[in-house]
Design a protein around this motif. Structure first.
Motif: not given
Length: 180
Positions: A23-30, A132-137, A143-147
């Motif tokens: 969820a926080y990663s989504g926020l970081m990605d706007d 989480l890495g598997g999900l993002l693949k 984004s991994t930057n957002g993570v």
């Protein structure tokens, strides 16, 4: 893009923190996000789950009955949430916690042996980041930057030294997830 995600497993597997970081990663990605944990006395040892919605547009409700993606880390979670996946959805499971694998043919199923990889990395605490890495693949909802930014926001400062290991775990998860 709007993805409705359920993450479920035993308390202590990092299910709730994985959802919080997503969820926080989504926020970081706007992005627009919701994060809704569900647990009770089972927080340590029983089943816990978290619903996360990541969207490019406003989210009308955090309450869901069907999901685009389910991450299940134990058999009770698989039995509860496999039927609640939308046709065409994605189911990710850890091979260690599932005795009877998913049976639906109208979804895409992935297996990730995150428990084994965490043991290989000599740190059980990175288990959830491997998942989480598997999900993002397979579904790059953030984004991994957002993570990485999210890890700095969500982890206490005393744990910031672990962030490079967490990012390595995410990378490893992307390498080991397999379509079934």
């Amino acid at each position: 893009m709007k993805k409705e995600i359920i993450i479920s497993g035993f308390g202590g597997q990092g299910v709730l923190s994985m959802g919080k970081i997503l969820a926080y990663s989504g926020l970081m990605d706007d992005k627009e996000v919701t994060w809704m944990p569900a647990y009770g006395p089972e927080q340590r040892g029983g089943t816990a789950n978290v619903t996360v919605i990541v969207s490019d547009e406003k989210i009308s409700s955090p309450i869901l009955s069907k999901f685009d993606i389910a991450i299940v880390l134990n058999q009770p979670s698989l039995e509860k949430f496999e039927p609640k996946l939308k046709p065409g959805g994605i189911l990710i499971y850890d091979g260690y916690g599932i005795l009877n694998p998913p049976t639906r043919k109208d979804i895409t199923v992935y297996r990730i042996d995150a428990m084994d990889k965490a043991a290989e990395m000599k740190n059980a605490k990175v288990f959830n980041m491997i998942v989480l890495g598997g999900l993002l693949k397979v579904a790059p909802v953030v984004s991994t930057n957002g993570v990485e930014k999210a890890l700095y926001k969500t982890l206490p400062e005393r744990h910031h030294a672990m962030i490079p290991l967490n990012m390595q775990a995410i990378e490893e998860g992307g390498k080991i997830i397999e379509k079934i």
